[in-house]
Scaffold this active site. Sequence first.
Site, PDB file in Angstrom:
ATOM      1  N   ASP A 171      22.007  33.016  50.362  1.00  0.00           N
ATOM      2  CA  ASP A 171      21.277  33.659  51.461  1.00  0.00           C
ATOM      3  C   ASP A 171      19.787  33.638  51.107  1.00  0.00           C
ATOM      4  OD1 ASP A 171      21.016  35.536  49.493  1.00  0.00           O
ATOM      5  OD2 ASP A 171      22.072  37.132  50.556  1.00  0.00           O
ATOM      6  N   SER A 172      18.952  34.111  52.016  1.00  0.00           N
ATOM      7  CA  SER A 172      17.504  33.969  51.805  1.00  0.00           C
ATOM      8  C   SER A 172      16.925  35.099  50.974  1.00  0.00           C
ATOM      9  CB  SER A 172      16.804  33.938  53.150  1.00  0.00           C
ATOM     10  OG  SER A 172      16.895  35.226  53.748  1.00  0.00           O
ATOM     11  N   GLY A 193      22.298  39.958  61.967  1.00  0.00           N
ATOM     12  CA  GLY A 193      21.996  41.214  62.656  1.00  0.00           C
ATOM     13  C   GLY A 193      23.188  41.881  63.304  1.00  0.00           C
ATOM     14  N   ASP A 251      31.305  35.718  55.530  1.00  0.00           N
ATOM     15  CA  ASP A 251      31.184  36.247  54.172  1.00  0.00           C
ATOM     16  C   ASP A 251      31.217  37.759  54.283  1.00  0.00           C
ATOM     17  OD1 ASP A 251      28.209  36.515  55.076  1.00  0.00           O
ATOM     18  OD2 ASP A 251      28.361  37.674  53.224  1.00  0.00           O
ATOM     19  N   CYS A 295      53.170  39.521  49.444  1.00  0.00           N
ATOM     20  CA  CYS A 295      52.095  38.727  48.828  1.00  0.00           C
ATOM     21  C   CYS A 295      52.593  37.963  47.599  1.00  0.00           C
ATOM     22  CB  CYS A 295      50.952  39.656  48.435  1.00  0.00           C
ATOM     23  SG  CYS A 295      49.570  38.803  47.649  1.00  0.00           S
ATOM     24  N   CYS A 297      50.332  36.680  45.281  1.00  0.00           N
ATOM     25  CA  CYS A 297      49.200  36.541  44.352  1.00  0.00           C
ATOM     26  C   CYS A 297      49.635  36.916  42.930  1.00  0.00           C
ATOM     27  CB  CYS A 297      48.026  37.400  44.812  1.00  0.00           C
ATOM     28  SG  CYS A 297      48.116  39.113  44.280  1.00  0.00           S
ATOM     29  N   CYS A 343      50.486  40.611  42.442  1.00  0.00           N
ATOM     30  CA  CYS A 343      51.720  41.078  43.089  1.00  0.00           C
ATOM     31  C   CYS A 343      52.970  40.476  42.442  1.00  0.00           C
ATOM     32  CB  CYS A 343      51.689  40.758  44.578  1.00  0.00           C
ATOM     33  SG  CYS A 343      50.502  41.786  45.456  1.00  0.00           S
ATOM     34  N   HIS A 377      44.011  40.457  44.299  1.00  0.00           N
ATOM     35  CA  HIS A 377      44.914  40.579  45.440  1.00  0.00           C
ATOM     36  C   HIS A 377      44.145  40.533  46.768  1.00  0.00           C
ATOM     37  CE1 HIS A 377      47.847  41.927  48.309  1.00  0.00           C
ATOM     38  NE2 HIS A 377      46.917  42.766  48.720  1.00  0.00           N
TER      39      HIS A 377
END
Length: 381
Positions: free
Chosen positions: A93-94, A230, A280, A318, A320, A323, A349
């Site tokens: 990002d800036s 914004g 994001d 799940c 993952c 889990c 997770h």
Amino acid sequence: MGLRFEIVAEDKATGARAGLLHTPHGIVETPVFMPVGTAGSIKGITQAQLEELGVQILLANTYHLYLRPGREIIRQMGGLHRFMAWPHPILTDSGGFQVMSLKGLVRVTEDGFWFKSHLDGSSHFLSPERAVEIQVALGADIIMTLDECVEYPASREALQRAVKLTGRWAGRSKEKLSALSSQPSAPSPQPLVPSPSLFGIVQGGVDKDLRRESVESLLELDFEGYAVGGLSVGEPKAEMYDMAEYTAQLLPRNRPRYLMGVGTPEDLVECVARGIDMFDCVMPTRNARNGGVFTSQGKVVIKNAKYAQDESPLDPACSCPACRRYSRSYIRHLFLAGEMLGAILTSQHNLHFYIDRMRKIRQSVLSGAFAEFLSGARAEC
Ligand SMILES: [Zn+2]
């Protein structure tokens, strides 16, 4: 042009689309969720684990990396990819949003932001040109123009001023990038990204006329992608969805659209339906560190006493690593005992939950079943 965006499927009933974003460090399947690696690290998760979780691109914050360790160290170390051992796409990002959200802003002028570091209170200046310079030194694949993001609620005057300033800064950012691209680059251990792709950012709050004005000023400059900024700054959810949709349909079909800082798992589905390709948000990792867990059955607050003797995994649906191996009871204990493994497991997770959700969204667009997925997701809420 370092970036090529290819649309591979579009939903007939909504604005959803599935695409491939070709970057200098590889292909990103869209729609995509980008985890936030604030200081060049997704808190608590190693790069190898990110790869296992299926993360294709991550976001790093220019503000934090500029203050520490500084762009020169990162440039000397061969750029951010090499420095953080992440050979896959990176978006930076800036820095403007952090300046504001960390309350360091001292003054906005035509030239840029004067701000104080949240680390030591030192004074700094960030102009559109400097934001481009720093991001180029970091070597990100996709970089963002400096913009002025206004808090909600804001007066029309404040929003209008931000739209105009953001437009002028977008022009200056683009000029700076072309000037840098035509210069031979300084020697470094490994060539940095030869031509990072610059995205313009649409502002305008929840005012449609201003959103349109902002889009028009950016389209004249012809960016490689467009971000909707914004939003998710305190406005009601319905307005956020409405603005994302309105803005997305003003943007060119063949360019990626990135909704900044959004959002919840519901927001991802709702905004893909409105034509957004990239997201994001710190939510999956930040909530995880506080014991907030996203599951197929809704939110779980793992510190709650009711999980003290719960043998089930965080989310029974799940797959993952957290889990597959650990119980809610154990993870709750880790949190109460202040053991760092607790936050590591919930972060793994939650990130898996987001990445997996996006994969399912994309799959449904590809197979023509997105409308069904959308109504299913709405029924769950
Ligand atoms: Zn899990």
